[in-house]
Scaffold this motif. Sequence first.
Motif, PDB file in Angstrom:
ATOM      1  N   LEU A 144       0.826  -1.207   0.000  1.00 31.57           N
ATOM      2  CA  LEU A 144       0.000   0.000   0.000  1.00 31.57           C
ATOM      3  C   LEU A 144       0.859   1.256   0.000  1.00 31.57           C
ATOM      4  CD1 LEU A 144      -2.944   1.185   0.344  1.00 31.57           C
ATOM      5  CD2 LEU A 144      -2.468   1.186   2.799  1.00 31.57           C
ATOM      6  N   GLN A 145       0.511   2.189  -0.889  1.00 32.66           N
ATOM      7  CA  GLN A 145       1.104   3.521  -0.870  1.00 32.66           C
ATOM      8  C   GLN A 145      -0.037   4.527  -0.951  1.00 32.66           C
ATOM      9  OE1 GLN A 145       4.489   4.450  -3.256  1.00 32.66           O
ATOM     10  NE2 GLN A 145       5.389   2.420  -3.029  1.00 32.66           N
ATOM     11  N   SER A 146       0.231   5.765  -0.537  1.00 31.15           N
ATOM     12  CA  SER A 146      -0.844   6.760  -0.535  1.00 31.15           C
ATOM     13  C   SER A 146      -0.363   8.105  -1.054  1.00 31.15           C
ATOM     14  CB  SER A 146      -1.425   6.903   0.868  1.00 31.15           C
ATOM     15  OG  SER A 146      -0.444   7.356   1.766  1.00 31.15           O
ATOM     16  N   VAL A 147      -1.347   8.874  -1.538  1.00 26.84           N
ATOM     17  CA  VAL A 147      -1.129  10.236  -2.028  1.00 26.84           C
ATOM     18  C   VAL A 147      -2.286  11.095  -1.525  1.00 26.84           C
ATOM     19  CG1 VAL A 147       0.157   9.549  -4.098  1.00 26.84           C
ATOM     20  CG2 VAL A 147      -2.328   9.727  -4.195  1.00 26.84           C
ATOM     21  N   THR A 148      -2.131  12.428  -1.635  1.00 29.65           N
ATOM     22  CA  THR A 148      -3.160  13.312  -1.093  1.00 29.65           C
ATOM     23  C   THR A 148      -3.975  14.060  -2.150  1.00 29.65           C
ATOM     24  OG1 THR A 148      -1.527  15.064  -0.868  1.00 29.65           O
ATOM     25  CG2 THR A 148      -1.928  13.686   1.073  1.00 29.65           C
ATOM     26  N   ASN A 149      -3.657  13.863  -3.433  1.00 33.21           N
ATOM     27  CA  ASN A 149      -4.449  14.525  -4.477  1.00 33.21           C
ATOM     28  C   ASN A 149      -4.263  13.801  -5.804  1.00 33.21           C
ATOM     29  OD1 ASN A 149      -2.235  15.816  -6.111  1.00 33.21           O
ATOM     30  ND2 ASN A 149      -1.860  16.875  -4.178  1.00 33.21           N
TER      31      ASN A 149
ATOM     32  N   LEU B 173      -1.674  10.536 -10.164  1.00 33.72           N
ATOM     33  CA  LEU B 173      -1.278  10.207 -11.536  1.00 33.72           C
ATOM     34  C   LEU B 173       0.228   9.968 -11.636  1.00 33.72           C
ATOM     35  CD1 LEU B 173      -3.519  12.679 -13.578  1.00 33.72           C
ATOM     36  CD2 LEU B 173      -3.780  10.185 -13.388  1.00 33.72           C
ATOM     37  N   LEU B 174       0.998  10.774 -10.928  1.00 35.04           N
ATOM     38  CA  LEU B 174       2.446  10.580 -10.924  1.00 35.04           C
ATOM     39  C   LEU B 174       2.807   9.222 -10.331  1.00 35.04           C
ATOM     40  CD1 LEU B 174       3.630  14.136  -9.852  1.00 35.04           C
ATOM     41  CD2 LEU B 174       4.061  13.032 -12.050  1.00 35.04           C
ATOM     42  N   LYS B 175       2.209   8.888  -9.191  1.00 36.14           N
ATOM     43  CA  LYS B 175       2.506   7.616  -8.520  1.00 36.14           C
ATOM     44  C   LYS B 175       2.041   6.435  -9.370  1.00 36.14           C
ATOM     45  CE  LYS B 175       4.255   6.977  -5.134  1.00 36.14           C
ATOM     46  NZ  LYS B 175       5.670   6.634  -4.875  1.00 36.14           N
ATOM     47  N   ILE B 176       0.896   6.571 -10.016  1.00 31.60           N
ATOM     48  CA  ILE B 176       0.397   5.496 -10.880  1.00 31.60           C
ATOM     49  C   ILE B 176       1.362   5.268 -12.034  1.00 31.60           C
ATOM     50  CG2 ILE B 176      -1.427   4.915 -12.545  1.00 31.60           C
ATOM     51  CD1 ILE B 176      -3.390   6.284 -10.480  1.00 31.60           C
TER      52      ILE B 176
END
Length: 192
Positions: A97-102, A107-110
């Motif tokens: 699991l990883q997380s982002v706030t927006n 999109l960058l993480k994907i």
Amino acid sequence: MNKSKHTEPLLSTQQAADLLGVSLRTVQLWVEKGALDAWKTPGGHRRVTQSSVERLLLKNQTQPIDNSVRILLAEDDELLKQLYSLQIESWGLPISLQSVTNGIAGLLKIGEWAPQILISDLQMPELDGFQMIRELQLSPRHENMKIIVVTALTDAEIAAGGGLPSSVQLMRKPLLFSDLKDRLEKLLQELH
């Protein structure tokens, strides 16, 4: 980057998008965030350095092999994000699991990490969940990604936001984590 000092091969943003398997907009976002080296021509067109595209491709290919299912959580509420992490990790499922706030960070993480499942809120700063999901729908590379939206919005508010594709699974806040666990277990069976 200064054109006069530039001697390495350049790509158009469309060529970079094709090589990376992402949408043109995703490449533009990566350029704006500095994930790809680029400059603008006098006519206003972006040119991306081939070496920065190759670095990003190599980074994706050299990630450690892991049999766990990659899940990205897009949630701007820090306490809720921590609660998700604690709950999901406590289940002992084969999940990374990883997380982002927006949505921009999403999109960058994907693009970098290629998760198989996205759990997303719809109301987030900078780029909301609606816009992020629309961007993902433009790229064939992400057509098999499973998307779960968790929201407090009503059906009318979702419709006013542009609606959601039929493939998106909808869960309501307040979320029952037992329901999320059941949903994830079913998705894990589909993915393995």
